[in-house]
Design an enzyme around this catalytic site. Structure first.
Site, PDB file in Angstrom:
ATOM      1  N   LYS A  10     -28.194  39.418 -22.841  1.00 57.97           N
ATOM      2  CA  LYS A  10     -29.042  40.281 -23.670  1.00 57.97           C
ATOM      3  C   LYS A  10     -29.827  41.219 -22.773  1.00 57.97           C
ATOM      4  O   LYS A  10     -30.037  40.961 -21.584  1.00 57.97           O
ATOM      5  CB  LYS A  10     -29.989  39.450 -24.539  1.00 57.97           C
ATOM      6  CG  LYS A  10     -31.034  38.606 -23.783  1.00 57.97           C
ATOM      7  CD  LYS A  10     -32.280  39.364 -23.338  1.00 57.97           C
ATOM      8  CE  LYS A  10     -33.198  38.512 -22.473  1.00 57.97           C
ATOM      9  NZ  LYS A  10     -34.254  39.277 -21.777  1.00 57.97           N
ATOM     10  N   ASP A 136     -35.852  32.158 -25.207  1.00 51.84           N
ATOM     11  CA  ASP A 136     -34.784  33.104 -25.554  1.00 51.84           C
ATOM     12  C   ASP A 136     -33.591  32.446 -26.242  1.00 51.84           C
ATOM     13  O   ASP A 136     -32.693  33.143 -26.723  1.00 51.84           O
ATOM     14  CB  ASP A 136     -34.267  33.818 -24.296  1.00 51.84           C
ATOM     15  CG  ASP A 136     -35.241  34.850 -23.757  1.00 51.84           C
ATOM     16  OD1 ASP A 136     -36.118  35.289 -24.526  1.00 51.84           O
ATOM     17  OD2 ASP A 136     -35.121  35.224 -22.581  1.00 51.84           O
TER      18      ASP A 136
END
EC number: 2.7.1.148
Length: 289
Positions: A10, A136
């Site tokens: 990401k 995350d």
């Protein structure tokens, strides 16, 4: 049973820190999106009651320090699973780079073992479990593009940004997220407008996205590691449409619309940086299929 699972990296298009919480974590508001750079995990069910991590990358721990190991352990303990698993990790995402490589491996392990062990958990349930492993991991369970709040575990999905090239450049250093947050002085930084970024994404406004990128942690990491700032300067000079550090760094990414400019930036960074990648924005959400 054996299963292959992809674990995409990401980037943060916008990252703001709102304050420190009583539990020691920081309250954040950020927008993350997945990119076409992924680790590959091969999960093999074992009859013995053990968890095994296999990787040829010397920076990948093969014990409980590994987030994929923690994900398997969490599922085994919570759902009294007697079988074991061998997790072979083929690393493509740089380690300690601000790209959520470890978190994505954990999320892929949760999704894969949910299927192998027939646990029948929903994506929301897997994301909730992921929050117990790392901030995350919840986002990485879903993938796609989302606004993350709380300590990063509260996820609100938004539209996929317009497709473009993402140039990634990582210097030969790792950055401690704890050190970066420890040196953050919230009254001395420029806070990005996360809502402006979300609006630009939902409009499909590529130029608006480029104008709205921002990361409150940049100046902290730049002060600790000036070479990261130099990468950003170089990428800008070669003509990226927008340049930003991802997460707590040290990886810097540039958004580029045109193929010819992508090649120019990529070639201009090779040799200057240890690791350089040219990938695409993914923005697609994961499924349980």
């Amino acid at each position: 049973m054996k299963l292959l699972v992809k674990a995409p990296a990401k980037i943060n298009l916008s990252l703001d820190v709102l304050g420190k919480r009583q539990d020691g974590y920081h309250e954040v508001k950020m927008i993350m999106t997945t990119i076409d750079l992924a680790d590959r995990l091969e999960l093999t069910e074992l009859t013995e009651d053990r968890i095994e991590i296999v990787s040829h990358n010397r920076y990948v721990p093969d014990d409980q320090r590994n987030l994929a190991y923690q994900a398997a352990k969490l599922l085994k303990e919570k759902y009294q699973v007697k079988q074991g698993v061998s997790i072979a990790i083929e690393k493509t995402i740089p380690v300690a780079a601000g790209l959520a490589g470890g978190s994505s491996d954990a999320a892929a392990t949760l999704r894969g073992l949910n299927k192998i062990w027939n646990l029948g958990l929903t994506m929301d349930e897997l994301a909730e479990l992921g929050a117990e492993i790392g901030s995350d991991v919840s986002f990485c369970v879903y993938g796609g593009t989302a606004i993350a709040t709380g300590r990063g575990e509260k996820i609100e999905h938004i539209k996929t940004p317009p497709s473009c090239w993402v140039i990634l450049a990582k210097p030969h250093i790792g950055v401690s997220t704890a050190d970066v947050y420890g040196n953050l002085k919230l009254n001395r930084v420029t806070h990005p407008d996360v809502d402006q970024m979300a609006e630009a994404i939902n409009r499909g406004d590529y130029q608006g996205i480029c104008n709205a990128v921002g990361n409150v942690l940049e100046d902290v990491t730049f002060a600790m590691h000036p070479e990261v700032a130099r990468i950003k300067t170089r990428m800008k000079r070669f003509g990226a449409d927008a340049v930003l550090m991802s997460g707590s760094g040290p990886t810097v990414f540039g958004l580029v619309h045109h193929d010819s400019r992508m090649h120019r930036i990529y070639n201009g960074l090779k040799g200057f940086c240890e690791q350089v990648y040219a990938v695409r924005l993914l923005g697609e959400r994961e499924t349980l299929e």
